[in-house]
Motif scaffolding. Structure first.
Motif, PDB file in Angstrom:
ATOM      1  N   UNK A   1      83.586  31.775 149.330  1.00 55.29           N
ATOM      2  CA  UNK A   1      82.218  32.870 149.429  1.00 55.29           C
ATOM      3  C   UNK A   1      81.725  32.742 148.228  1.00 55.29           C
ATOM      4  N   UNK A   2      82.184  32.292 147.257  1.00 55.71           N
ATOM      5  CA  UNK A   2      80.937  32.317 145.894  1.00 55.71           C
ATOM      6  C   UNK A   2      80.421  31.245 146.183  1.00 55.71           C
ATOM      7  N   UNK A   3      80.990  30.219 146.689  1.00 54.30           N
ATOM      8  CA  UNK A   3      80.256  28.941 146.812  1.00 54.30           C
ATOM      9  C   UNK A   3      78.867  28.957 148.008  1.00 54.30           C
ATOM     10  N   UNK A   4      79.368  30.165 148.942  1.00 60.42           N
ATOM     11  CA  UNK A   4      78.726  30.301 150.099  1.00 60.42           C
ATOM     12  C   UNK A   4      77.149  31.000 149.302  1.00 60.42           C
ATOM     13  N   UNK A   5      77.579  31.973 148.755  1.00 58.48           N
ATOM     14  CA  UNK A   5      76.236  32.501 148.291  1.00 58.48           C
ATOM     15  C   UNK A   5      75.825  32.467 147.707  1.00 58.48           C
ATOM     16  N   UNK A   6      76.352  31.116 146.088  1.00 61.22           N
ATOM     17  CA  UNK A   6      75.279  30.440 145.349  1.00 61.22           C
ATOM     18  C   UNK A   6      73.992  29.606 146.271  1.00 61.22           C
ATOM     19  N   UNK A   7      74.870  28.868 146.918  1.00 57.15           N
ATOM     20  CA  UNK A   7      74.457  27.643 148.121  1.00 57.15           C
ATOM     21  C   UNK A   7      73.283  28.681 148.781  1.00 57.15           C
ATOM     22  N   UNK A   8      72.907  29.317 149.411  1.00 56.27           N
ATOM     23  CA  UNK A   8      72.286  30.507 150.183  1.00 56.27           C
ATOM     24  C   UNK A   8      71.229  30.386 148.441  1.00 56.27           C
ATOM     25  N   UNK A   9      71.436  30.902 148.017  1.00 58.85           N
ATOM     26  CA  UNK A   9      70.252  30.923 146.718  1.00 58.85           C
ATOM     27  C   UNK A   9      69.285  30.360 146.845  1.00 58.85           C
ATOM     28  N   UNK A  10      70.110  29.223 146.062  1.00 55.19           N
ATOM     29  CA  UNK A  10      69.896  28.090 145.231  1.00 55.19           C
ATOM     30  C   UNK A  10      68.526  27.286 146.415  1.00 55.19           C
ATOM     31  N   UNK A  11      69.046  27.323 147.936  1.00 49.40           N
ATOM     32  CA  UNK A  11      68.308  26.280 148.786  1.00 49.40           C
ATOM     33  C   UNK A  11      67.087  27.647 148.852  1.00 49.40           C
ATOM     34  N   UNK A  12      67.364  28.675 148.962  1.00 50.17           N
ATOM     35  CA  UNK A  12      65.633  30.078 149.002  1.00 50.17           C
ATOM     36  C   UNK A  12      65.480  29.253 147.768  1.00 50.17           C
ATOM     37  N   UNK A  13      65.935  28.951 146.666  1.00 48.60           N
ATOM     38  CA  UNK A  13      65.101  28.796 145.245  1.00 48.60           C
ATOM     39  C   UNK A  13      64.075  27.495 145.598  1.00 48.60           C
ATOM     40  N   UNK A  14      65.129  26.569 145.652  1.00 53.87           N
ATOM     41  CA  UNK A  14      64.397  24.939 146.138  1.00 53.87           C
ATOM     42  C   UNK A  14      63.789  25.260 146.329  1.00 53.87           C
ATOM     43  N   UNK A  15      63.614  25.365 147.992  1.00 54.74           N
ATOM     44  CA  UNK A  15      62.099  26.056 148.615  1.00 54.74           C
ATOM     45  C   UNK A  15      60.815  26.821 148.529  1.00 54.74           C
ATOM     46  N   UNK A  16      61.113  28.121 147.242  1.00 50.19           N
ATOM     47  CA  UNK A  16      60.005  28.287 146.815  1.00 50.19           C
ATOM     48  C   UNK A  16      59.177  27.933 145.832  1.00 50.19           C
ATOM     49  N   UNK A  17      60.393  27.181 145.262  1.00 53.08           N
ATOM     50  CA  UNK A  17      59.927  26.186 143.807  1.00 53.08           C
ATOM     51  C   UNK A  17      58.611  25.065 144.837  1.00 53.08           C
ATOM     52  N   UNK A  18      58.916  24.975 145.875  1.00 54.13           N
ATOM     53  CA  UNK A  18      58.050  23.928 146.714  1.00 54.13           C
ATOM     54  C   UNK A  18      56.687  24.775 146.885  1.00 54.13           C
ATOM     55  N   UNK A  19      57.248  25.769 147.914  1.00 56.50           N
ATOM     56  CA  UNK A  19      55.397  26.168 147.709  1.00 56.50           C
ATOM     57  C   UNK A  19      54.786  27.226 146.801  1.00 56.50           C
ATOM     58  N   UNK A  20      55.363  27.479 145.782  1.00 53.70           N
ATOM     59  CA  UNK A  20      54.687  28.246 144.579  1.00 53.70           C
ATOM     60  C   UNK A  20      54.102  26.821 144.396  1.00 53.70           C
ATOM     61  N   UNK A  21      54.326  25.056 144.464  1.00 50.85           N
ATOM     62  CA  UNK A  21      53.457  24.148 143.358  1.00 50.85           C
ATOM     63  C   UNK A  21      52.912  23.758 144.418  1.00 50.85           C
ATOM     64  N   UNK A  22      52.742  24.019 146.311  1.00 54.27           N
ATOM     65  CA  UNK A  22      51.704  24.187 146.771  1.00 54.27           C
ATOM     66  C   UNK A  22      50.754  24.651 146.545  1.00 54.27           C
ATOM     67  N   UNK A  23      51.255  26.346 146.450  1.00 54.05           N
ATOM     68  CA  UNK A  23      49.616  27.315 146.291  1.00 54.05           C
ATOM     69  C   UNK A  23      49.200  27.032 144.877  1.00 54.05           C
ATOM     70  N   UNK A  24      49.612  26.387 143.832  1.00 55.67           N
ATOM     71  CA  UNK A  24      49.140  26.272 142.748  1.00 55.67           C
ATOM     72  C   UNK A  24      48.529  25.184 142.104  1.00 55.67           C
ATOM     73  N   UNK A  25      48.972  23.932 143.022  1.00 59.31           N
ATOM     74  CA  UNK A  25      48.520  23.415 142.819  1.00 59.31           C
ATOM     75  C   UNK A  25      46.483  22.779 143.795  1.00 59.31           C
ATOM     76  N   UNK A  26      46.665  23.734 144.838  1.00 67.38           N
ATOM     77  CA  UNK A  26      45.946  24.092 145.718  1.00 67.38           C
ATOM     78  C   UNK A  26      44.502  24.572 145.237  1.00 67.38           C
ATOM     79  N   UNK A  27      45.294  26.352 143.496  1.00 65.85           N
ATOM     80  CA  UNK A  27      44.499  26.778 143.201  1.00 65.85           C
ATOM     81  C   UNK A  27      43.685  26.161 141.869  1.00 65.85           C
ATOM     82  N   UNK A  28      44.547  25.331 141.534  1.00 69.26           N
ATOM     83  CA  UNK A  28      44.238  24.327 140.380  1.00 69.26           C
ATOM     84  C   UNK A  28      42.741  23.780 140.525  1.00 69.26           C
TER      85      UNK A  28
END
Length: 287
Positions: A133-160
């Motif tokens: 269960x721990x692996x499942x939850x952390x895997x889901x959290x890290x996957x969401x975090x990875x996607x979020x990091x990419x999306x934020x970088x795209x938007x911030x780069x566009x603003x700059x």
């Protein structure tokens, strides 16, 4: 394995495109509104100065004072932060502050069903046979975090990039350094709210209920920060703002190592607190 599989599944889904479009439209709207207001104010200031017969040096001084006052309003009057952001176009700071207000809700919409989407139909039982269960939850959290990091970088780069093209004195060196700085600040800020979303998603079987509770908690944090900010410094009520993660956002842009470390550690604490609560709940609940 769960992290990589969830990242591939998320990137292939339509939701990530919808989230990118939502984030882009909001940021673009704020950017256009702020840019229009800034140009209008600059033209009005130039007109008033021209009518008063002042020279170019006086015009630049008035503009600099206006920028300093507005920037102080955005960062709470912290002189060190204001000096560190002196070379950053004002439109970038305004859009950044606006997106920080929007990011927690955006994160909630992105990940509200990361656990409850499997707990509700009980399909999570087939996953926990092969993974902890721990692996499942952390895997889901890290996957969401990875996607979020990419999306934020795209938007911030566009603003700059927009600020770089429209501001002649915004150099490439300042562009690169501040893009990395603002992106890291947004990432540290958003990870704590992603952990909160994971906690809310672990509490309930219905994804819709997880989203509703998440939004109510976000509103509670916002209200606590607002009440503490408006209270006088000598009042005990002022200390309640330290219970809200958003209170520490300005410190993420602070040039001082001690101030930055305090804000960074505060967000690490909130992330571990919310994520630890989600782990305990998922371990104890009947799947």
């Amino acid at each position: 394995m769960i992290w990589s599989a969830e990242c591939r599944r998320t990137l292939r889904s339509v939701r990530v495109l919808a989230l990118l479009a939502l984030y882009s439209l909001f940021s673009m709207l704020v950017l256009l509104v702020v840019g229009g207001i800034t140009r209008a104010l600059r033209e009005q200031l130039d007109l008033q100065i021209a009518q008063a017969g002042a020279n170019a040096a006086a015009a630049d001084q008035v503009t600099a004072e206006f920028r300093k006052g507005f920037l102080g309003f955005l960062v709470g009057g912290d002189q060190a932060v204001m000096e560190a952001l002196a070379q950053v176009p004002l439109v970038v700071v305004v859009v950044f502050k606006a997106t920080l207000f929007f990011l927690p809700l955006y994160v909630a919409i992105m990940g509200f069903d990361q656990v409850s989407g499997e707990v509700g139909p009980r399909s999570i039982r087939y996953l926990t046979v092969r993974a902890r269960r721990l692996s499942l939850l952390l895997g889901r959290f890290l996957s969401q975090a990875t996607v979020l990091l990419g999306l934020v970088l795209i938007i911030d780069a566009g603003i700059f990039v927009y600020a770089w093209l429209t501001t002649p004195d915004f150099t490439f060196g300042s562009f690169s350094f501040n893009l990395l700085k603002f992106w890291l600040a947004a990432v540290v800020f958003s990870l704590s709210y992603l952990a909160l979303t994971t906690l809310c998603s672990s509490l309930f079987r219905a994804p819709a209920l997880s989203l509703i509770v998440n939004i109510f908690v976000l509103f509670g944090f916002w209200l606590v920060n607002l009440i503490g900010g408006f209270a006088s410094k000598d009042s005990p009520v002022a200390y309640v703002r330290y219970l809200s993660p958003s209170h520490y956002a300005n410190g993420l842009l602070h040039p001082g190592l001690a101030e930055f470390a305090v804000s960074g550690l505060a967000y690490v604490f909130f992330t571990l607190l919310f994520l630890g609560g989600a782990i305990v709940i998922l371990r104890e609940r009947d799947l």
